[in-house]
Design an enzyme around this catalytic site. Structure first.
Site, PDB file in Angstrom:
ATOM      1  N   ILE A  14       0.857  -1.187   0.000  1.00 26.19           N
ATOM      2  CA  ILE A  14       0.000   0.000   0.000  1.00 26.19           C
ATOM      3  C   ILE A  14       0.889   1.231   0.000  1.00 26.19           C
ATOM      4  O   ILE A  14       1.814   1.335   0.818  1.00 26.19           O
ATOM      5  CB  ILE A  14      -1.027  -0.012   1.163  1.00 26.19           C
ATOM      6  CG1 ILE A  14      -1.911   1.248   1.077  1.00 26.19           C
ATOM      7  CG2 ILE A  14      -0.390  -0.141   2.530  1.00 26.19           C
ATOM      8  CD1 ILE A  14      -3.235   1.118   1.818  1.00 26.19           C
ATOM      9  N   ALA A  15       0.630   2.114  -0.956  1.00 20.71           N
ATOM     10  CA  ALA A  15       1.510   3.270  -1.165  1.00 20.71           C
ATOM     11  C   ALA A  15       0.782   4.552  -0.815  1.00 20.71           C
ATOM     12  O   ALA A  15       0.025   5.093  -1.623  1.00 20.71           O
ATOM     13  CB  ALA A  15       1.994   3.283  -2.618  1.00 20.71           C
ATOM     14  N   GLN A  35      21.247  -8.310  41.546  1.00 23.38           N
ATOM     15  CA  GLN A  35      19.868  -7.856  41.795  1.00 23.38           C
ATOM     16  C   GLN A  35      19.434  -6.836  40.739  1.00 23.38           C
ATOM     17  O   GLN A  35      18.261  -6.778  40.364  1.00 23.38           O
ATOM     18  CB  GLN A  35      19.748  -7.256  43.194  1.00 23.38           C
ATOM     19  CG  GLN A  35      18.290  -7.134  43.594  1.00 23.38           C
ATOM     20  CD  GLN A  35      18.111  -6.541  44.971  1.00 23.38           C
ATOM     21  OE1 GLN A  35      18.750  -5.557  45.329  1.00 23.38           O
ATOM     22  NE2 GLN A  35      17.231  -7.143  45.755  1.00 23.38           N
ATOM     23  N   ASN A  60       4.229   7.917  16.429  1.00 24.16           N
ATOM     24  CA  ASN A  60       3.636   7.930  17.766  1.00 24.16           C
ATOM     25  C   ASN A  60       3.150   9.324  18.153  1.00 24.16           C
ATOM     26  O   ASN A  60       2.206   9.462  18.940  1.00 24.16           O
ATOM     27  CB  ASN A  60       4.623   7.350  18.784  1.00 24.16           C
ATOM     28  CG  ASN A  60       4.681   5.830  18.660  1.00 24.16           C
ATOM     29  OD1 ASN A  60       4.120   5.255  17.709  1.00 24.16           O
ATOM     30  ND2 ASN A  60       5.347   5.175  19.604  1.00 24.16           N
ATOM     31  N   GLU A  62      -4.416  -1.735  11.240  1.00 25.48           N
ATOM     32  CA  GLU A  62      -2.975  -1.650  10.954  1.00 25.48           C
ATOM     33  C   GLU A  62      -2.217  -1.289  12.233  1.00 25.48           C
ATOM     34  O   GLU A  62      -1.156  -1.847  12.525  1.00 25.48           O
ATOM     35  CB  GLU A  62      -2.728  -0.592   9.866  1.00 25.48           C
ATOM     36  CG  GLU A  62      -1.252  -0.359   9.609  1.00 25.48           C
ATOM     37  CD  GLU A  62      -0.939   0.461   8.360  1.00 25.48           C
ATOM     38  OE1 GLU A  62      -1.853   0.761   7.574  1.00 25.48           O
ATOM     39  OE2 GLU A  62       0.248   0.795   8.186  1.00 25.48           O
ATOM     40  N   HIS A  98      23.242  -7.480  27.923  1.00 23.85           N
ATOM     41  CA  HIS A  98      24.160  -8.317  27.133  1.00 23.85           C
ATOM     42  C   HIS A  98      25.574  -7.731  27.104  1.00 23.85           C
ATOM     43  O   HIS A  98      26.472  -8.341  26.513  1.00 23.85           O
ATOM     44  CB  HIS A  98      23.684  -8.440  25.679  1.00 23.85           C
ATOM     45  CG  HIS A  98      22.544  -9.395  25.464  1.00 23.85           C
ATOM     46  ND1 HIS A  98      21.267  -9.174  25.909  1.00 23.85           N
ATOM     47  CD2 HIS A  98      22.504 -10.594  24.810  1.00 23.85           C
ATOM     48  CE1 HIS A  98      20.487 -10.177  25.538  1.00 23.85           C
ATOM     49  NE2 HIS A  98      21.218 -11.058  24.873  1.00 23.85           N
ATOM     50  N   GLY A  99      25.756  -6.535  27.686  1.00 22.49           N
ATOM     51  CA  GLY A  99      27.080  -5.897  27.596  1.00 22.49           C
ATOM     52  C   GLY A  99      27.446  -5.681  26.129  1.00 22.49           C
ATOM     53  O   GLY A  99      26.572  -5.470  25.275  1.00 22.49           O
ATOM     54  N   GLY A 120       4.045  12.566   4.557  1.00 26.02           N
ATOM     55  CA  GLY A 120       3.933  11.306   5.296  1.00 26.02           C
ATOM     56  C   GLY A 120       2.796  11.414   6.296  1.00 26.02           C
ATOM     57  O   GLY A 120       1.673  11.000   6.026  1.00 26.02           O
TER      58      GLY A 120
HETATM   59  C1  FAD Z   1      10.512   0.898   7.192  1.00 25.23           C
HETATM   60  C2  FAD Z   1       9.336   1.725   6.805  1.00 25.23           C
HETATM   61  C3  FAD Z   1       8.253   1.127   6.170  1.00 25.23           C
HETATM   62  C4  FAD Z   1       7.172   1.895   5.770  1.00 25.23           C
HETATM   63  N1  FAD Z   1       6.151   1.308   5.065  1.00 25.23           N
HETATM   64  C5  FAD Z   1       5.208   2.099   4.487  1.00 25.23           C
HETATM   65  C6  FAD Z   1       4.239   1.549   3.595  1.00 25.23           C
HETATM   66  O1  FAD Z   1       4.205   0.338   3.345  1.00 25.23           O
HETATM   67  N2  FAD Z   1       3.359   2.381   3.007  1.00 25.23           N
HETATM   68  C7  FAD Z   1       3.352   3.724   3.251  1.00 25.23           C
HETATM   69  O2  FAD Z   1       2.533   4.423   2.669  1.00 25.23           O
HETATM   70  N3  FAD Z   1       4.251   4.279   4.102  1.00 25.23           N
HETATM   71  C8  FAD Z   1       5.172   3.503   4.716  1.00 25.23           C
HETATM   72  N4  FAD Z   1       6.106   4.059   5.562  1.00 25.23           N
HETATM   73  C9  FAD Z   1       6.080   5.488   5.784  1.00 25.23           C
HETATM   74  C10 FAD Z   1       5.653   5.899   7.182  1.00 25.23           C
HETATM   75  O3  FAD Z   1       4.303   5.623   7.391  1.00 25.23           O
HETATM   76  C11 FAD Z   1       6.003   7.402   7.342  1.00 25.23           C
HETATM   77  O4  FAD Z   1       7.416   7.472   7.397  1.00 25.23           O
HETATM   78  C12 FAD Z   1       5.382   8.015   8.570  1.00 25.23           C
HETATM   79  O5  FAD Z   1       3.989   8.101   8.433  1.00 25.23           O
HETATM   80  C13 FAD Z   1       5.935   9.410   8.857  1.00 25.23           C
HETATM   81  O6  FAD Z   1       5.917  10.226   7.727  1.00 25.23           O
HETATM   82  P1  FAD Z   1       7.252  11.011   7.301  1.00 25.23           P
HETATM   83  O7  FAD Z   1       8.356  10.031   7.247  1.00 25.23           O
HETATM   84  O8  FAD Z   1       6.963  11.798   6.097  1.00 25.23           O
HETATM   85  O9  FAD Z   1       7.550  11.985   8.526  1.00 25.23           O
HETATM   86  P2  FAD Z   1       6.951  13.446   8.742  1.00 25.23           P
HETATM   87  O10 FAD Z   1       5.488  13.433   8.545  1.00 25.23           O
HETATM   88  O11 FAD Z   1       7.756  14.415   7.951  1.00 25.23           O
HETATM   89  O12 FAD Z   1       7.260  13.663  10.284  1.00 25.23           O
HETATM   90  C14 FAD Z   1       8.505  14.126  10.801  1.00 25.23           C
HETATM   91  C15 FAD Z   1       8.362  14.328  12.317  1.00 25.23           C
HETATM   92  O13 FAD Z   1       7.370  15.315  12.573  1.00 25.23           O
HETATM   93  C16 FAD Z   1       6.406  14.799  13.449  1.00 25.23           C
HETATM   94  N5  FAD Z   1       5.089  15.365  13.142  1.00 25.23           N
HETATM   95  C17 FAD Z   1       4.471  15.447  11.925  1.00 25.23           C
HETATM   96  N6  FAD Z   1       3.267  16.009  12.077  1.00 25.23           N
HETATM   97  C18 FAD Z   1       3.096  16.269  13.403  1.00 25.23           C
HETATM   98  C19 FAD Z   1       2.046  16.846  14.197  1.00 25.23           C
HETATM   99  N7  FAD Z   1       0.880  17.224  13.653  1.00 25.23           N
HETATM  100  N8  FAD Z   1       2.244  16.981  15.522  1.00 25.23           N
HETATM  101  C20 FAD Z   1       3.404  16.554  16.099  1.00 25.23           C
HETATM  102  N9  FAD Z   1       4.421  16.014  15.408  1.00 25.23           N
HETATM  103  C21 FAD Z   1       4.269  15.858  14.080  1.00 25.23           C
HETATM  104  C22 FAD Z   1       6.393  13.289  13.209  1.00 25.23           C
HETATM  105  O14 FAD Z   1       5.843  12.601  14.304  1.00 25.23           O
HETATM  106  C23 FAD Z   1       7.894  13.050  13.027  1.00 25.23           C
HETATM  107  O15 FAD Z   1       8.505  12.936  14.281  1.00 25.23           O
HETATM  108  C24 FAD Z   1       7.171   3.293   6.038  1.00 25.23           C
HETATM  109  C25 FAD Z   1       8.240   3.882   6.708  1.00 25.23           C
HETATM  110  C26 FAD Z   1       9.313   3.129   7.095  1.00 25.23           C
HETATM  111  C27 FAD Z   1      10.460   3.814   7.779  1.00 25.23           C
END
Ligand code: FAD
Length: 388
Positions: free
Chosen positions: A132-133, A290, A377, A253, A349-350, A140
């Site tokens: 899913i893209a 401990q 998160n 999800e 595990h050091g 993001g």
């Molecule tokens: C290994 C991997 C697999 C993945 N697989 C998929 C996949 O299959 N399909 C897909 O579509 N995507 C996938 N992703 C993408 C993933 O869902 C995004 O990386 C994620 O949603 C964050 O988007 P971003 O990287 O653009 O970060 P950004 O949105 O640029 O965020 C950067 C920082 O800003 C913070 N931030 C952004 N908005 C807010 C807000 N409103 N309030 C507070 N903080 C905020 C974020 O929490 C983060 O710390 C994958 C990512 C990884 C690393």
């Protein structure tokens, strides 16, 4: 089955059919994904393509797909079993749960009858590998900011745009693309459109991205340059439903991610216990200190609480009652706990904990992404805060 958490599973996970299924999944993983095989996935940055077909032959694809759609007639408990077994056995780089419990449900929940008949049987055998893209280089967390378009042209659509970080991105040939069918209409102009990539002109895969963990899973850039897609490929048949469909499916999800987090951390506890029982320092085992006992007591408590909350969420989800806020709580809190506990366990595990050959190092690296994907998160907290 690991027995590091003593709290019994809820009754719905203890039914004989589920426990027998769990045993058979465990055996399948032992046979097809033993540790040396997982090492070769890591070295190649992907699983072998034929593993998908083997999973299909074993009936592991489409576990919770309804029987009337040709599926196994299982339910979410079967997906839970698969995710847990993969986590316990360290084979969770195989992106099967994304295919089963994220991608395929979009089709059986929202697909037209014609779409179900066209795609589900092939998703079941592994002929189609799902992805899913959503994410793009410029969007993001803020999914509404995506730029990919699917514009009507004759009887079909033309897709243009770039996606990144897409799990299963090198092997997938069935990609649900989140695209704007009406770029002026915001969320209401967003649709989910399936691109079957075999022979699709204008579709290109970019790099298989080099990650700090989960290296055995392919994660890729994808490019769509005037890719022609049949008009019948909009999930559900009508434009503009994409955001609603995403919002309804994202809680599952997020629960998946939490369940995977507990299973991986349980494996960490099992590995750590084995290690501290045999490692000696100052004439004792490391477990005799401990500090070690207290740290592992904390870990066991935290993982027990995390598992019980996940079980509660699974129970709600089986009744169709898991809401977005509760799923966000599970995703954020459990993955934080996963990271925190694995960090403590690596410390015990050091120096060996820092060596890639030790499972705890892999678990530590793999845990980091759990707090990022599926909605970060921080975004989970934004969603929870809206309910205050
Ligand atoms: C290994 C991997 C697999 C993945 N697989 C998929 C996949 O299959 N399909 C897909 O579509 N995507 C996938 N992703 C993408 C993933 O869902 C995004 O990386 C994620 O949603 C964050 O988007 P971003 O990287 O653009 O970060 P950004 O949105 O640029 O965020 C950067 C920082 O800003 C913070 N931030 C952004 N908005 C807010 C807000 N409103 N309030 C507070 N903080 C905020 C974020 O929490 C983060 O710390 C994958 C990512 C990884 C690393």
């Amino acid at each position: 089955m690991l027995n590091v958490i003593d709290t019994p599973d809820p009754d719905f996970m203890q039914e004989e059919e589920i426990t027998l299924f769990s045993d058979s999944v465990g055996k399948w993983i032992d046979e097809h994904a033993p540790p040396e095989e997982v090492q070769s996935w890591i070295a190649n940055s992907t699983v072998p393509r034929e593993l998908w077909n083997k999973a299909g032959e074993a009936g592991l694809l489409g576990l919770s797909m309804p029987e009337e759609d040709g599926g196994m007639g299982g339910d979410y408990r079967h997906e839970v079993v698969l995710m847990r077994q993969l986590g316990w056995k360290g084979a969770d780089h195989f992106g099967i749960s994304l295919h089963n419990a994220i991608v395929a449900p979009y089709i059986w929940h929202y697909g037209t009858q014609e779409q179900k008949e066209r795609w589900l049987p092939r998703l079941l055998t592994g002929e189609l590998v799902g992805a899913i893209a959503m994410t793009e280089p410029g969007a993001g967390s803020d999914l509404q900011g995506i730029k990919t378009t699917a514009i009507k042209s004759g009887n079909g659509y033309v897709v243009n745009g770039s996606k990144t970080f897409i799990t299963n991105g090198q092997l997938a040939n069935f990609i649900i693309v989140v695209a704007k069918t009406d770029p002026a209409a915001g969320a209401k102009g967003t649709s989910l459109i399936v691109v079957e990539t075999d022979g699709a002109e204008g579709f290109e895969r970019g790099r298989n991205l080099h990650k700090i963990g989960m290296e055995g899973n392919d994660t890729s850039e994808l490019f769509f340059n005037d890719v022609k897609v049949p008009g019948e490929n909009i999930i559900g048949g009508g434009e503009g439903m994409g955001f609603i469909q995403l919002m309804q499916q994202l809680p599952q999800e997020r629960l998946n991610i939490a369940i995977q987090g507990v299973a991986a951390a349980e494996r960490g506890l099992s590995e750590t216990l084995a290690y501290v029982k045999q490692r000696k320092a100052f004439g004792k085992t490391v477990l005799d200190f401990q500090n070690t006992q207290f740290k592992l007591a904390e870990v066991k408590t935290k993982l027990t609480v995390a598992k019980v909350f996940c079980d509660h969420c699974i129970g709600l989800h089986l009744k169709g009652q898991l809401d977005a806020v509760t799923a966000s709580m599970a995703k954020y809190w459990v993955t934080d706990i996963q990271g925190e506990t694995l960090d403590e366990m690596l410390q015990l595990h050091g120096g060996y904990g820092y060596m890639n050959e030790y499972p705890i190092a892999q678990l530590y690296k793999d845990a980091r992404v759990q707090r990022i994907y599926g909605g970060t998160n921080e975004i989970m907290k934004v969603l929870i805060a809206r309910s205050l």
